[in-house]
Design an enzyme around this catalytic site. Structure first.
Site, mmCIF file in Angstrom:
data_model
loop_
_atom_site.group_PDB
_atom_site.id
_atom_site.type_symbol
_atom_site.label_atom_id
_atom_site.label_comp_id
_atom_site.label_asym_id
_atom_site.label_seq_id
_atom_site.Cartn_x
_atom_site.Cartn_y
_atom_site.Cartn_z
ATOM 1 N N ALA A 1 53.479 61.292 76.845
ATOM 2 C CA ALA A 1 54.724 62.050 76.872
ATOM 3 C C ALA A 1 54.845 62.990 75.673
ATOM 4 C CB ALA A 1 55.909 61.093 76.896
ATOM 5 N N ASP B 1 43.183 102.387 54.825
ATOM 6 C CA ASP B 1 42.297 103.370 54.213
ATOM 7 C C ASP B 1 42.864 104.761 54.528
ATOM 8 O OD1 ASP B 1 40.091 104.351 52.892
ATOM 9 O OD2 ASP B 1 38.841 104.392 54.673
#
Length: 899
Positions: free
Chosen positions: A286, A332
């Site tokens: 469960a 960059d």
């Protein structure tokens, strides 16, 4: 000595006890190889498959499932039946294990790609004899010969350089070749890109030739240091992995505590040990959301498919969700934020105002451009489809491109002239000269290059001020300035005396060039700001150029600063972490600097994405939460170390991918919400029923059916869901923020109570209360009713988790599989109960019509509870988003006012 660029040629040769004419002896090579090792990169030890399996088996939720399988197998052997339970549990464990290992076995290939950059052979001087040998045999002190097209085999101090240019873009990030000078002496701490008397391993010689003495080999080279970072850096777990681990641990702790409590209560109540063992196995089944990993993987896979359509290729599945949580993008400059295409921005003719390249040219402006084109060696080839292919260096390509944009061509303007001779460009002279014979008679000498190097006629005071002023304007705009001088002569000059040719030139004019920002970059940066994402520029370029581009596209604000590699090198880690928020641009940085920047942001709790294309970016790509490489301009090393590849090298694509990542995170969060309510309610049901002495309301096999069919199959459809379009108007999820933040825990508790109560009511009535016209109550009927209510509420719960909006306002057909799967699973659960021969296999029994109505009515109650909760929560959510938008607007107004 580490910094050989500060040493003279004589000092370097003396230190390595070598001679530029004879090199070192073979006997000495053997001694040095034993000391320094071979000129190779060390390889990282790969993890074996067995170790990976054992690593994943240590996961606490997996351990609980395996214990449940063992307990279930023990019960099956004791009773002689029920083997389906352990088989299903073990199958789920194996499936999750295969998924985990498959994702991680996308082995890193960065080091292999890095090694492939090295040239297999090089030319070396040994014992006075020039030899070609394997690069791995080089040692410090070897004298190596460099020539056009060769790959530098090791780091070396130049002894002789003749027009030597080396492409160091993979190492430094600079797009233009570095002009080398053996005779220059440098002092202090100098970035790699400015060490003009050094050459570095794996870089390409693009012009000229030279001689150098090897100063470092193998792992001691600059490339070797990068390989070391790739070996040593332990990438931190992704936010998704951390969050899933926290969820698994939380559920497991709840399950273990509940199992221990029930076991103790059961024994005190006189229950048998075996019945308690069965209860423990039931609780374990469960507790663990067996389909969570599968649904998460499918959500990530769907994100991958969607991102491919947006020019983003995902190499590692976890990067999809992590990208959605990105709070800082370290980008960059060249090719990502800019077009990586040198372009003429402005031109100037003496006596006039500077003019834009995009303006319509008048006669003298066209003539200036024509003269610049005549003084260039770039060649232009027109393809059949009309496109132009321009060959040459970036500066001359820019000149030719503008020439063709103005409707001219090099071929047409060259018809009036015949080439007589050329004095080529060199790094020492910083200029080049073309001598042309004009068809109208006489000769034209054209020299282009740096303004301060051109041998121009002396200016009068007024002209000098004008030239200086224009040069300053161009420089402040971060434009690269190129000057052109001209002289007309009647007789053909002798090419043997360059100094006689290059003199007394008249200044034709200046051009200013730059690699311009991508048109969509500014909009993408603004979109990132609206999403609460900070964009940072990290580049090997100069500070002036980087800051100009950053200001132009909105990265560099009024109160934000630029930090150079030299300043960063002098800054302790503690200061960097403390002040990291003040800096938006980092210029002239090294690979080590990039890692420090990424890690400093991470130390501040930010989720960092890093873009890059060169080998120099690779360590930072690996250290970042999401490494993003360039598909068009990126090296194989960078691609191998990255998590995502941009096929169009475009920053705007990253923002699109972030949006998709946020959608994936939202879907995973829905999945966790969906499964937690289902699984925790099962624990509550078992716990309350046992404490009340009602017995076991749902058997382990019933729980498996609910978890795999009721939760799993409809839950899988969440991977295709589209989330609230307002996702990009919200701040990113912080690294330390769990799935349950933002009020979700309250909703989970609310829905868990609602689901648990209706199942317990159904079980209680079926077990202990007789309904009119029905057979007497029994545990079998109670379990069957509880199974139906638990299954149906779990399935209907899917509609609740799909959106914060009401289920009646969310279109069902925007994700048809949700509707089809829920209808299908409701029908499957109904058929299991309606046909006793099938239901009996799973412990189900026939029930009467009142029980069916009872189950249907109870199953709708959690949805009604959720609708009431949404109505209240939505008012708060709208207010929060509006407040966030207003904060951003106020922030931008303040910045605009400060200009």
């Amino acid at each position: 000595m580490e910094n050989w660029y500060v040493a003279s040629i004589a000092e370097t040769l003396e230190h390595f006890n070598t001679n530029e004419n004879t090199g070192i002896s073979d006997q000495e090579v053997a001694n040095r190889q034993s000391k320094y090792g071979k000129n190779e990169f060390a390889q990282q030890e790969k993890t074996s498959l067995i170790k990976e399996i054992l690593h994943h088996l240590k996961d606490i939720s997996t351990i609980i499932l395996l214990l449940a399988a063992l307990l279930s197998l023990g019960l099956a052997l004791k009773d002689g039946h029920g083997f389906i339970e352990p088989v299903v549990i073990v199958s789920i464990v194996v499936l999750n294990l295969i998924l985990a290992i498959t994702q991680e076995r996308g082995a890193e290939k960065a080091l292999e790609a890095l090694s492939s950059l090295n040239s297999p052979n090089c030319i070396v001087m040994r014992d006075g004899i020039q030899k070609e040998m394997d690069t791995s045999e080089l040692v410090p002190g070897d004298i190596i010969k460099l020539q056009l097209g060769s790959i530098v085999p090791a780091d070396a101090r130049l002894i002789i350089s003749t027009n030597l240019q080396v492409d160091e873009s993979a190492l430094t990030g600079e797009s233009e070749p570095s002009e080398k000078d053996a005779d220059i002496l440098l002092q202090g701490s100098i970035p790699l890109g400015d060490q003009l008397n050094m050459v570095f391993s794996s870089c390409h010689v693009t012009s000229g030739h030279g001689l150098a003495v090897v100063t470092a080999t193998g792992m001691q080279t600059e490339m070797g240091k990068i390989a070391g970072y790739l070996n040593d850096s332990q990438k931190i777990k992704t936010p998704l992995q951390q969050r899933l681990e926290r969820v698994a641990k939380s559920i497991s702790i709840v399950a273990i505590a509940a199992a221990a409590l029930l076991f103790a209560i059961g024994l005190l109540q006189g229950e048998s040990v075996w019945s308690m063992v069965m209860l423990a196995a039931t609780l374990a089944v469960a507790a663990v959301p067996e389909t969570l990993n599968l649904i998460v993987t499918l959500s990530l896979s769907q994100g991958v498919k969607n991102m491919v359509n947006k020019n983003a290729l995902i190499r590692k599945l976890s990067a999809v969700e992590t990208l959605g949580n990105t709070s800082v993008i370290c980008s960059d400059k060249t090719g990502t934020l800019t077009q990586n295409r040198m372009t003429i921005e402005k031109l100037w003719i003496p006596g006039n105002e500077p003019f834009e390249a995009g303006d319509e040219f008048v006669k003298d402006q066209t003539e200036l451009l024509t003269l610049f084109a005549l003084a260039s060696n770039a060649s232009v080839q027109e393809e059949e489809d009309g496109t132009l292919t321009i060959m040459g260096n970036p500066t001359e390509k820019a000149i030719m491109r503008l020439l063709h944009e103005k409707g001219l061509s090099k071929e047409r303007i060259s018809k009036q002239y015949r080439m007589v001779g050329e004095i080529p460009f060199s790094s020492e002279r910083k200029m080049m000269t073309i001598v042309l014979e004009a068809s109208s008679g006489g000769y034209v000498i054209l020299t282009k290059g740096a303004l301060d190097r051109l041998p121009l006629k002396a200016f009068d005071e007024k002209t000098k001020k004008e030239v200086d002023s224009v040069h300053k304007i161009f420089a402040e705009e971060a434009l690269r300035v190129l000057a052109l001088g001209i002289r007309h002569v009647n007789e053909a000059p002798s090419m043997e005396t360059p100094e006689e040719i290059e003199r007394d030139l008249e200044l034709c004019g200046l051009i200013g060039l730059i690699d311009p920002a991508r048109p969509e970059a500014a909009q993408a940066v603004e979109r990132a700001k609206m999403a609460g994402i900070r964009t940072i520029m990290i580049t090997g370029d100069h500070a002036a150029t980087a800051s100009a581009i950053a200001r132009n596209i909105g990265i560099l604000g009024e109160n934000e600063k630029v930090l150079t590699g030299q300043q960063l090198n002098d800054m302790p880690d503690e200061d960097l972490c403390r002040n990291i928020h003040h800096y938006s641009v980092y210029a002239r940085v090294s690979p080590e600097d990039k890692i420090r920047i990424v890690e400093a942001w991470q130390e501040n709790g930010e989720v960092v994405s890093m873009t890059g294309d060169g080998v120099n970016d690779t360590p930072a790509l690996k250290a970042a939460d999401v490494g993003i490489s360039m598909g068009q301009s990126g090296t194989e090393v960078a691609k191998s170390a990255s998590d995502m590849v941009l096929t169009d090298d475009n920053f705007a694509t990253i923002i699109d991918a972030v949006s998709e990542g946020r959608n994936v995170f939202s879907n995973i969060r829905k999945t966790v919400y969906f499964l937690l309510v289902c699984n925790i309610s099962e624990i509550v049901i078992m716990l309350v029923a046992q404490l009340k002495g009602w017995g076991i309301p749902v058997t382990p096999i019933m729980l498996l059916l609910v978890n795999v069919l009721g939760d799993g199959i409809p839950g899988i459809c969440l991977s295709r869901d589209t989330s609230d379009p307002r996702l990009m108007d919200r701040e990113p999820i912080r690294r330390d923020e769990g799935f349950l933040a933002g009020g979700l825990l309250k909703v989970i508790i609310q829905q868990t109570i609602a689901c648990s109560v209706v199942v317990l009511i159904g079980y209680y009535i079926g077990t202990f209360r007789a309904l009119p016209g029905m057979e007497g109550p029994s545990q079998a009927i109670g379990q069957t009713v509880a199974f139906l209510v638990l299954g149906w509420t779990s399935i209907l719960h899917l509609f609740t988790v799909r959106s914060r909006k009401s289920v009646f306002k969310r279109a069902v057909m925007d994700n048809p599989p949700v509707l089809y799967s829920t209808m299908g699973m409701i029908a499957v659960f109904s058929l299991l109960v309606a046909f006793p021969p099938i239901g009996k296999i799973f412990g189900l029994t026939a029930i009467g019509s009142y029980h069916w109505l009872l189950a249907a009515g109870l199953s709708l109650i959690p949805t009604v509870v959720a609708e009431i909760g949404k109505l209240i929560d939505n008012q708060t959510s709208i207010r929060e988003i509006n407040e966030y938008r207003n904060r951003l607007i106020r922030h931008r107004i303040r910045k605009d006012d400060s200009f």
